[in-house]
Design a protein around this motif. Sequence first.
Motif, PDB file in Angstrom:
ATOM      1  N   VAL A 181      49.332  47.349  36.080  1.00  0.00           N
ATOM      2  CA  VAL A 181      49.819  45.974  36.169  1.00  0.00           C
ATOM      3  C   VAL A 181      51.310  45.999  35.849  1.00  0.00           C
ATOM      4  O   VAL A 181      51.711  46.550  34.817  1.00  0.00           O
ATOM      5  CB  VAL A 181      49.084  45.040  35.188  1.00  0.00           C
ATOM      6  N   LEU A 182      52.117  45.430  36.725  1.00  0.00           N
ATOM      7  CA  LEU A 182      53.563  45.362  36.507  1.00  0.00           C
ATOM      8  C   LEU A 182      54.031  43.962  36.878  1.00  0.00           C
ATOM      9  O   LEU A 182      53.840  43.516  38.015  1.00  0.00           O
ATOM     10  CB  LEU A 182      54.299  46.405  37.354  1.00  0.00           C
ATOM     11  N   SER A 183      54.622  43.280  35.912  1.00  0.00           N
ATOM     12  CA  SER A 183      55.121  41.925  36.143  1.00  0.00           C
ATOM     13  C   SER A 183      56.593  41.872  35.767  1.00  0.00           C
ATOM     14  O   SER A 183      56.961  42.216  34.636  1.00  0.00           O
ATOM     15  CB  SER A 183      54.339  40.908  35.303  1.00  0.00           C
ATOM     16  N   SER A 184      57.414  41.454  36.714  1.00  0.00           N
ATOM     17  CA  SER A 184      58.850  41.377  36.462  1.00  0.00           C
ATOM     18  C   SER A 184      59.397  40.026  36.882  1.00  0.00           C
ATOM     19  O   SER A 184      59.101  39.533  37.978  1.00  0.00           O
ATOM     20  CB  SER A 184      59.598  42.473  37.222  1.00  0.00           C
ATOM     21  N   THR A 224      50.484  36.898  39.977  1.00  0.00           N
ATOM     22  CA  THR A 224      50.411  35.455  40.203  1.00  0.00           C
ATOM     23  C   THR A 224      51.192  35.035  41.440  1.00  0.00           C
ATOM     24  O   THR A 224      50.999  33.939  41.959  1.00  0.00           O
ATOM     25  CB  THR A 224      50.962  34.661  39.004  1.00  0.00           C
ATOM     26  N   GLY A 225      52.103  35.921  41.894  1.00  0.00           N
ATOM     27  CA  GLY A 225      52.910  35.609  43.064  1.00  0.00           C
ATOM     28  C   GLY A 225      54.245  34.973  42.744  1.00  0.00           C
ATOM     29  O   GLY A 225      55.109  34.853  43.627  1.00  0.00           O
ATOM     30  N   ARG A 226      54.461  34.584  41.479  1.00  0.00           N
ATOM     31  CA  ARG A 226      55.744  33.964  41.121  1.00  0.00           C
ATOM     32  C   ARG A 226      56.028  34.184  39.635  1.00  0.00           C
ATOM     33  O   ARG A 226      55.205  33.850  38.777  1.00  0.00           O
ATOM     34  CB  ARG A 226      55.721  32.465  41.429  1.00  0.00           C
ATOM     35  N   PHE A 227      57.183  34.740  39.338  1.00  0.00           N
ATOM     36  CA  PHE A 227      57.641  34.939  37.963  1.00  0.00           C
ATOM     37  C   PHE A 227      59.159  34.765  37.978  1.00  0.00           C
ATOM     38  O   PHE A 227      59.904  35.730  37.992  1.00  0.00           O
ATOM     39  CB  PHE A 227      57.229  36.328  37.479  1.00  0.00           C
TER      40      PHE A 227
END
Length: 391
Positions: A181-184, A224-227
């Motif tokens: 999992v990678l969220s930027s 989520t598609g948006r950060f």
Amino acid sequence: MNGCFTSECVTVAHPDKLCDQISDSILDAMLTQDGDTRAAIETTACQDFVHVMGEVTTKADVDIDSIVRDTIRHAGYTKDEYLFTDKVKIITSVHEQSPDIAMGVSLVDGLGAGDQGMMFGYATGECSNGMPLTVNLARGLTCELTRARRDGDIPFLRPDGKAQVSVEYRNGKASRIAAVVLSSQSDDDVDIEELRATLRTQVVDRILPRDMVDGDTKYYINPTGRFVLGGPAADTGLTGRKIIVDTYGGWAPHGGGAFSGKDATKVDRSASYAARNVALTIVRSALADRCLVQLAYAIGVSDPVSVYVDTYGTGLVDDSVLASWVRDEWDLSPKGIIDEFHLREPGYAVLSETGHFGTGQRWEQVSPRRIESLKRLMWKGGPFSGPSRRR
């Protein structure tokens, strides 16, 4: 062990990590002027302000506002569209250390522990730095994410981010990476598919070992598609809320006390560093595949009230014998730990960025003399767990 184990890490600009860095940067500035500084500095941050609070006894005279603003810029919050920058209001609520606590710390024959509590150290032979593989991979991803942003390799990245890596184990050995999992945080105008493809090729594929990924490895990149909104503008930050990120990624217990903002008379910090050194020494001596060490203290008392060693059935010497050996080989009083690892010196803020263990700190250096002592312990015919308990 069979199954899937997961660890996470966050970037230097994650709101909680930012608060850790502010607290430790203030501590570093004070230690630079006064090595006898006693501090317990807490920071919280949200969109409109940063609040620095806590207790400090020091001869140092530092500009807390400037340190806070410098740390915010260093983390990457430099643009107004981030809705959190160095222009925020800063509130300072710092008072002198409680005389009741000070009385317990200041002993005639040395330093008493600054509080009660239990601290843990852990080491494993899984990786060359004595850290679990899941921790190294998650940390590698967030460090690469930060590097790519700072170097401009991925121009649409914003400061906040986090990573999580799940590794499948078979018979106690890492066999494959099951999920990433990678969220930027990113600019508003970047296409989500472009973002995912870029992070996959320029971050994920550069860090993960190719022989551990397969067609069934799952990738969740900005799921989520948006950060776009991130940092303290989106989620309030607080010192000490990433204690598992700071340590072993869930592989070992945590006593509950945070590290950042605390001088080394606080055994939450100093004894955790010492316990890591003990565990690492036992693993590096090849007497165990992995090791957990617990130290417990009472406020105002120098020596630990208990020393516990657990080699998870992999030790060549009985764990109780190892615990006795630890008491003989280490001065585990706060003063002994501070002196051995030079903990009155500044340099804590960088730990809040890169991690407190596994990156070459002074407590990561194992004494050859202690290694030899441990080997003599094994061969002199004392109580053993058997010819070999390793699985």
